[in-house]
Write an enzyme that holds these catalytic residues in place. Structure first.
Site, mmCIF file in Angstrom:
data_model
loop_
_atom_site.group_PDB
_atom_site.id
_atom_site.type_symbol
_atom_site.label_atom_id
_atom_site.label_comp_id
_atom_site.label_asym_id
_atom_site.label_seq_id
_atom_site.Cartn_x
_atom_site.Cartn_y
_atom_site.Cartn_z
ATOM 1 N N GLY A 244 0.743 -1.193 0.015
ATOM 2 C CA GLY A 244 0.147 0.069 0.090
ATOM 3 C C GLY A 244 0.993 1.402 -0.183
ATOM 4 O O GLY A 244 0.102 2.299 -0.153
ATOM 5 N N CYS A 359 -13.179 4.669 -28.108
ATOM 6 C CA CYS A 359 -14.628 5.642 -28.245
ATOM 7 C C CYS A 359 -15.075 5.788 -27.002
ATOM 8 O O CYS A 359 -16.296 5.481 -26.416
ATOM 9 C CB CYS A 359 -15.431 4.990 -29.035
ATOM 10 S SG CYS A 359 -14.660 4.647 -30.671
HETATM 11 N N1 LLP Z 1 -1.686 -6.928 -1.004
HETATM 12 C C1 LLP Z 1 -2.924 -7.019 -1.092
HETATM 13 C C2 LLP Z 1 -3.747 -7.970 -0.634
HETATM 14 C C3 LLP Z 1 -3.380 -6.190 -2.166
HETATM 15 O O1 LLP Z 1 -4.798 -6.342 -2.365
HETATM 16 C C4 LLP Z 1 -2.657 -5.356 -2.688
HETATM 17 C C5 LLP Z 1 -3.249 -4.365 -4.109
HETATM 18 C C6 LLP Z 1 -1.312 -5.336 -2.604
HETATM 19 C C7 LLP Z 1 -0.880 -6.124 -1.541
HETATM 20 C C8 LLP Z 1 -0.369 -4.300 -3.246
HETATM 21 O O2 LLP Z 1 -0.476 -2.912 -2.802
HETATM 22 P P1 LLP Z 1 0.476 -1.728 -3.581
HETATM 23 O O3 LLP Z 1 1.712 -2.041 -2.643
HETATM 24 O O4 LLP Z 1 0.545 -2.151 -4.757
HETATM 25 O O5 LLP Z 1 -0.145 -0.584 -3.101
HETATM 26 N N2 LLP Z 1 -5.278 -0.965 -9.906
HETATM 27 C C9 LLP Z 1 -5.183 -0.152 -8.761
HETATM 28 C C10 LLP Z 1 -4.340 -0.617 -7.247
HETATM 29 C C11 LLP Z 1 -5.014 -1.854 -6.687
HETATM 30 C C12 LLP Z 1 -4.415 -2.660 -5.725
HETATM 31 C C13 LLP Z 1 -4.935 -3.739 -5.273
HETATM 32 N N3 LLP Z 1 -4.435 -4.536 -4.286
HETATM 33 C C14 LLP Z 1 -4.346 1.112 -9.045
HETATM 34 O O6 LLP Z 1 -3.902 1.226 -10.372
HETATM 35 O O7 LLP Z 1 -4.190 2.210 -8.377
#
Ligand code: LLP
Length: 414
Positions: A244, A359
């Site tokens: 996150g 589109c």
């Molecule tokens: N762990 C779990 C259980 C998750 O659901 C996620 C991301 C992560 C780790 C990794 O999170 P990060 O460190 O990358 O923030 N498509 C969206 C982001 C969706 C994130 C979903 N879960 C975007 O482009 O901002």
């Protein structure tokens, strides 16, 4: 410790370079649009994250890269060689992680909708942990393990009931969200022997959202996790604090960003007082991380070419050959990504809307960007797309998926 800020993109003699290679040279060999990745930047970010944990006195951290951010096989192989584990959410990601050489003993499986087949695959592979998101899921894992005459390793994903300040689509830690299990339900399940005939509780986990800039909710959630870990009153092998940590995408995100070191220090301190201080067992409990964006975002650029330009009264459009099917973050979340032209251009800047061929009006990479006057055939780079870029691409409008090109740490294109 300095912020992770090193982009592989820079201008040299007025021309855009990626990892010191002129973009023009790369685009001469590959059909646009394409994703371009820097292995060097990816590994730098990974190592920086790991070193920050060590510096914050976090012992033997396990960094499970979130595959959903970027499942590119070559990049994963590179992370695997450097010791990374994987956070996966599907059977496809399990296969990809194993194909990349990531050991099953370093794989955590998150997600609310694990199917029976996926659970079986995970048990057979011997993954580090199923991060279970409901008691119903725990019941099914126990049953499948029984049928396979094996034991499955599980961790409860806590829903800490916090509001993480981020885009509402990617905030995951409140009770109205589908993720995780409430503390009271976890404590009940721990005591109910019927769930544990073929499963072992080896840890606890959480993940409250993505692109987190303010860490207030993280602090609260980590504390909740630590307190729960003691209430569970079992020897735990790990606490998984999820992913996150946010990335500074540019001028429209005027926020205070935390460095990995600040993030690690906060986690270390919170767990020290809520958990380690009162932990009653001899075994060491390690910390697991599931970062995606902070490792991969900066390592990628999306390269697209202007098909034609268009003027409508005071609007100036550069219509490019990449679309929202290739890169959707700007359309889906209204996210800001830096746009750079291949030639720096010394003349007067023109307010330009960079739009794709799809589109939908949302098919737009940036509006009113002050850029050198663009012409058909000019190249453009959309920056910081190494996370949630290609992994979210689709065939929308019957378009081909974009190519992925890597500049290796040795400067070779592949
Ligand atoms: N762990 C779990 C259980 C998750 O659901 C996620 C991301 C992560 C780790 C990794 O999170 P990060 O460190 O990358 O923030 N498509 C969206 C982001 C969706 C994130 C979903 N879960 C975007 O482009 O901002």
């Amino acid at each position: 410790m300095e912020k992770i800020n090193s982009s592989p993109l820079c201008y040299k003699k007025g021309k855009l370079h990626f990892d010191n290679i002129p973009l023009e040279t790369i685009a001469g060999k590959v059909k646009t649009p394409f994703y371009l990745y820097s292995e060097k930047t990816l590994l730098q970010n990974y190592n920086h994250f790991l070193e920050s944990a060590n510096k914050a006195m976090i012992c033997e951290p396990l960094i499970c890269f979130a595959l959903k951010a970027n499942p590119n096989l070559k990049l994963l192989k590179s992370l695997a060689k450097n010791g990374a584990g994987a956070d996966i959410v599907s059977g496809g990601e399990l296969k990809r992680a194993l194909d990349a050489g990531i050991k099953a003993s370093k794989i955590v499986f998150s997600g609310v909708g694990k199917t029976k087949e996926e659970i079986i695959k995970g048990i057979k592979a011997g993954i580090y942990s199923f991060n279970v998101e409901s008691i119903e899921e725990l019941e099914q894992i126990n049953l499948e393990a029984k049928k396979l005459k094996k034991r499955a390793r599980v961790a409860f994903r806590l829903n800490p009931k916090v509001h993480a300040k981020t885009h509402k689509h990617i905030s995951t830690g409140f009770k109205t969200h589908k993720f995780g299990i409430l503390k009271s339900d976890i404590l009940k399940a721990v005591k109910n022997k019927k769930y544990w005939t073929h499963t072992d509780l080896v840890g606890l986990s959480m993940h409250i959202g993505s692109q987190l800039t303010c860490l207030k909710a993280t602090k609260k959630a980590v504390k909740e996790l630590g307190l729960l870990a003691n209430e569970v009153n079992r020897p735990l092998e790990f606490l998984d604090v999820g992913g996150g940590l946010g990335v500074d995408y540019g001028p429209e995100e005027k926020k205070n960003f935390s460095t990995p070191y600040e993030y690690m220090s906060l986690i270390s301190k919170e767990l020290q007082s809520s958990f380690y201080k009162n932990y009653a067992f001899d075994n060491q409990t390690r910390i697991v991380f599931e970062p995606g964006r902070v490792i991969a975002a900066r390592a990628g650029a999306f390269i697209t070419k202007v098909i034609r330009t268009k003027k409508s009264e005071d609007c100036f459009f550069a219509i490019v050959d990449g679309g929202m099917n290739d890169f959707v973050r700007t359309s889906l979340y209204g996210a800001y990504h830096e746009i750079l032209t291949e030639k720096k251009g010394a003349g007067k800047k023109v307010k330009t809307d960079i739009v794709g061929p799809i589109c939908e009006t949302a098919d737009c990479f940036g509006t009113g960007r002050s850029l050198p006057r663009l012409n058909p055939g000019d190249l453009i780079s959309v920056g910081d797309v190494g996370a949630y870029g290609f992994s979210m691409a689709s065939h929308y409008n019957m378009r081909e998926l974009p190519k992925e090109i890597i500049v290796s740490s040795k400067g070779k294109l592949s």
